[in-house]
Design an enzyme around this catalytic site. Structure first.
Site, PDB file in Angstrom:
ATOM      1  N   ASN A 133       0.844  -1.198   0.000  1.00 33.33           N
ATOM      2  CA  ASN A 133       0.000   0.000   0.000  1.00 33.33           C
ATOM      3  C   ASN A 133       0.880   1.249   0.000  1.00 33.33           C
ATOM      4  OD1 ASN A 133       0.545   0.800   2.869  1.00 33.33           O
ATOM      5  ND2 ASN A 133      -0.317  -1.233   3.205  1.00 33.33           N
ATOM      6  N   ASP A 184      -4.147  -6.460   5.139  1.00 33.23           N
ATOM      7  CA  ASP A 184      -5.154  -7.314   5.778  1.00 33.23           C
ATOM      8  C   ASP A 184      -5.056  -8.758   5.276  1.00 33.23           C
ATOM      9  OD1 ASP A 184      -6.264  -5.314   7.342  1.00 33.23           O
ATOM     10  OD2 ASP A 184      -7.471  -4.571   5.675  1.00 33.23           O
ATOM     11  N   LYS A 207       8.858 -16.725 -10.839  1.00 30.97           N
ATOM     12  CA  LYS A 207       8.075 -15.592 -11.339  1.00 30.97           C
ATOM     13  C   LYS A 207       6.873 -16.104 -12.153  1.00 30.97           C
ATOM     14  CE  LYS A 207       8.607 -11.428 -14.057  1.00 30.97           C
ATOM     15  NZ  LYS A 207       9.351 -10.809 -15.131  1.00 30.97           N
ATOM     16  N   PRO A 260      -2.877 -11.874  10.619  1.00 29.98           N
ATOM     17  CA  PRO A 260      -3.268 -11.623  12.011  1.00 29.98           C
ATOM     18  C   PRO A 260      -3.455 -10.124  12.228  1.00 29.98           C
ATOM     19  CG  PRO A 260      -0.942 -12.260  11.853  1.00 29.98           C
ATOM     20  CD  PRO A 260      -1.537 -12.435  10.491  1.00 29.98           C
ATOM     21  N   ASP A 261      -4.436  -9.744  13.042  1.00 30.36           N
ATOM     22  CA  ASP A 261      -4.613  -8.329  13.402  1.00 30.36           C
ATOM     23  C   ASP A 261      -3.698  -8.058  14.597  1.00 30.36           C
ATOM     24  OD1 ASP A 261      -5.461  -5.865  14.526  1.00 30.36           O
ATOM     25  OD2 ASP A 261      -7.334  -6.047  13.413  1.00 30.36           O
ATOM     26  N   ILE A 262      -2.561  -7.447  14.311  1.00 23.96           N
ATOM     27  CA  ILE A 262      -1.520  -7.288  15.339  1.00 23.96           C
ATOM     28  C   ILE A 262      -2.046  -6.456  16.500  1.00 23.96           C
ATOM     29  CG2 ILE A 262       0.849  -6.506  15.758  1.00 23.96           C
ATOM     30  CD1 ILE A 262       1.285  -6.766  12.673  1.00 23.96           C
ATOM     31  N   PHE A 289      -4.450   3.198  14.828  1.00 20.57           N
ATOM     32  CA  PHE A 289      -4.804   4.215  13.839  1.00 20.57           C
ATOM     33  C   PHE A 289      -5.995   3.713  13.033  1.00 20.57           C
ATOM     34  CE2 PHE A 289      -1.875   7.840  13.335  1.00 20.57           C
ATOM     35  CZ  PHE A 289      -1.090   7.597  14.439  1.00 20.57           C
ATOM     36  N   LYS A 325     -13.882   0.885  15.626  1.00 23.75           N
ATOM     37  CA  LYS A 325     -12.570   0.234  15.747  1.00 23.75           C
ATOM     38  C   LYS A 325     -12.071   0.263  17.185  1.00 23.75           C
ATOM     39  CE  LYS A 325     -10.994   0.349  11.747  1.00 23.75           C
ATOM     40  NZ  LYS A 325     -10.486   0.821  10.478  1.00 23.75           N
ATOM     41  N   LYS A 380     -11.618  -3.516  18.535  1.00 21.30           N
ATOM     42  CA  LYS A 380     -10.243  -3.968  18.779  1.00 21.30           C
ATOM     43  C   LYS A 380      -9.861  -3.872  20.247  1.00 21.30           C
ATOM     44  CE  LYS A 380      -8.620  -3.012  14.139  1.00 21.30           C
ATOM     45  NZ  LYS A 380      -7.517  -3.431  13.295  1.00 21.30           N
TER      46      LYS A 380
HETATM   47  O1  C5P Z   1      -8.782  -2.672  10.818  1.00 22.07           O
HETATM   48  P1  C5P Z   1      -7.870  -1.617  10.302  1.00 22.07           P
HETATM   49  O2  C5P Z   1      -6.793  -2.156   9.407  1.00 22.07           O
HETATM   50  O3  C5P Z   1      -8.553  -0.453   9.671  1.00 22.07           O
HETATM   51  O4  C5P Z   1      -7.196  -1.046  11.632  1.00 22.07           O
HETATM   52  C1  C5P Z   1      -6.134  -0.155  11.591  1.00 22.07           C
HETATM   53  C2  C5P Z   1      -5.301  -0.308  12.827  1.00 22.07           C
HETATM   54  O5  C5P Z   1      -5.032  -1.679  13.077  1.00 22.07           O
HETATM   55  C3  C5P Z   1      -3.944   0.341  12.674  1.00 22.07           C
HETATM   56  O6  C5P Z   1      -3.510   0.789  13.943  1.00 22.07           O
HETATM   57  C4  C5P Z   1      -3.084  -0.811  12.155  1.00 22.07           C
HETATM   58  O7  C5P Z   1      -1.724  -0.591  12.483  1.00 22.07           O
HETATM   59  C5  C5P Z   1      -3.669  -1.982  12.904  1.00 22.07           C
HETATM   60  N1  C5P Z   1      -3.611  -3.276  12.185  1.00 22.07           N
HETATM   61  C6  C5P Z   1      -2.810  -4.293  12.666  1.00 22.07           C
HETATM   62  N2  C5P Z   1      -2.773  -5.496  12.030  1.00 22.07           N
HETATM   63  C7  C5P Z   1      -3.524  -5.727  10.939  1.00 22.07           C
HETATM   64  C8  C5P Z   1      -4.347  -4.696  10.426  1.00 22.07           C
HETATM   65  C9  C5P Z   1      -4.361  -3.478  11.068  1.00 22.07           C
HETATM   66  O8  C5P Z   1      -2.110  -4.074  13.669  1.00 22.07           O
HETATM   67  N3  C5P Z   1      -3.468  -6.896  10.332  1.00 22.07           N
END
Ligand code: C5P
Length: 401
Positions: free
Chosen positions: A210, A279, A289, A305-307, A323, A337, A341
């Site tokens: 991104n 994501d 390739k 994983p959502d860190i 953020f 959020k 979260k």
């Molecule tokens: O759900 P979203 O991606 O919009 O949430 C954004 C927040 O979650 C940011 O703080 C981003 O650093 C964190 N995030 C994360 N791991 C992911 C996706 C988002 O820590 N896989």
């Protein structure tokens, strides 16, 4: 040896004989690593010429509010946003009065009204003007607005009198300016930060990513260091240099970022997640390739994983700050959020083609459980410092900003 590395100092010079010392001040600020831009009032220009300041600062000097050529180069709004600190040295009695009134009819006072940056004044005037009740009242107002005051000193004055009203010396002013950045608000804290994009490999030469530049996260890392914290920055690929004294760990993918965060989080009491984490990642990474044999190509993706959520759910979770980059309904999505979260604070900003990503400026909305605060458009460096202060306050008094 003081450090003003990478700092943007806008030096305002108003009409006082002490303006001759400001030329030396420019040199000292530059020697400490700052970029300096000088704005002269018409009174200041009577004492020292723009050419002197231009030669010493290496930047054009601005003085007119309604000068179309100058505004085209860098408008008063851009100058107001460019600055980390506006130092007015010398600040004459007249300029102090104008600042107290919130005037905007010359360039320097308009910049002071339009800025988010810290403003400091170094007064310089005759000792009778200094003790006059009008000056006292003006200074009182400026203090209430958190405008810093450096000096003045006492002693012989150019007018032949002796007393308070001498502008401080250049080396004293340079030191006090450097001290602005060393707030100590996070001393004793250990901050873990993520920043930048992640790259999710498709094959050995291609990836999904991104437009995150990492600038916001790096600015917070820098501000947190200056606020006295120990900072570990886990960074996706960016073109940025790590701020001095920050421990940087380089990662590429979301999974690597997750592993690095989990390894370091137990030692941290604040976690700030600025990274734009992908994501999804490809289910399979091709060993070679991928050739363009077909008209369409389907990539199968799986969730990363959502860190942030995983850190917030830890048993001994640090104070967690996330953020929210949104293209619409900013507050609503950010509040969702915050709750989904389970984090302590969300910092929300609008993103789009020309907003936020890759830019030096941002506009932020801060949400905590029972509070919200809007930060006006400013440079990411200025915002980084404001956020650091807000996080420090919120951590120490949970549930109110
Ligand atoms: O759900 P979203 O991606 O919009 O949430 C954004 C927040 O979650 C940011 O703080 C981003 O650093 C964190 N995030 C994360 N791991 C992911 C996706 C988002 O820590 N896989």
């Amino acid at each position: 040896m003081i450090s003003l590395n990478n700092k943007h100092i806008l030096l305002g010079v108003s009409g006082s004989i002490a303006a001759y010392k400001s030329a030396e001040l420019v040199r000292q600020l530059k020697n400490a690593g700052a970029s300096v831009r000088v704005v002269l009032t018409s009174g200041g220009a009577e004492f020292v010429t723009p050419l002197t300041f231009q030669a010493l600062s290496g930047n054009p000097v601005s003085s007119e509010l309604l000068d179309t050529a100058a505004e085209a180069a860098m408008s008063h709004i851009e100058l107001a946003r460019w600055a980390d600190v506006i130092l007015i040295a010398p600040a004459s009695a007249n300029f102090i009065a104008r600042l107290a009134q919130g005037r905007a009819d010359d360039l320097l006072s308009a910049i002071c009204l339009a800025t988010n940056a810290t403003i400091a004044i170094a007064p310089a005037m005759n000792q009778q003007m200094w003790v006059n009740a009008a000056t006292r009242e003006n200074l009182q107002q400026l203090r209430q607005r958190d405008i810093l005051q450096f000096g003045p000193g006492e002693g012989d004055q150019a007018c032949g009198e002796v007393g308070p009203g001498r502008m401080l010396e250049a080396n004293q002013l340079a030191r006090l300016t450097a001290d602005i950045f060393e707030t100590g608000s996070l001393s004793g804290h250990t901050v873990l930060l993520t920043a930048g994009p992640t790259q999710e490999s498709i094959d050995p030469v291609r990836y999904l990513s991104n437009r995150s530049s990492g600038k916001m996260g790096y600015a917070i890392a820098q501000a947190a260091i200056e606020a006295g914290a120990k900072v570990t920055l886990i960074s996706g690929p960016t073109a940025l240099a790590a701020p001095p004294r920050v421990e940087r760990i380089n990662v590429r993918s979301a999974q690597q970022m997750f592993d690095a965060v989990m390894q370091h989080v137990t030692n941290s009491d604040i976690f700030i997640s600025t990274a734009a984490v992908a994501d999804y990642r490809p289910v399979n990474i091709a060993g070679q390739k991928i050739k363009k044999t077909e008209d369409t190509l389907i990539l199968e993706l799986q969730r990363n994983p959502d860190i942030l959520a995983r850190v917030a759910a830890l048993e001994n979770a640090p104070f967690t700050v996330g953020f929210a980059a949104e293209t619409e309904s900013l507050e609503q999505h950010a509040r969702e959020k915050l709750e989904s979260k389970g984090v302590d604070m969300i910092i929300a900003n609008l993103v789009g083609e020309d907003i936020a990503f890759e830019r030096d400026e941002n506009t932020l909305l801060i949400l905590a459980a029972d509070n919200k605060q809007q930060l006006a458009t400013a440079s990411k460096r200025v915002l980084g410092r404001q956020l650091t202060d807000i996080i420090a306050k919120q951590k120490n008094t949970p549930r109110s900003i």
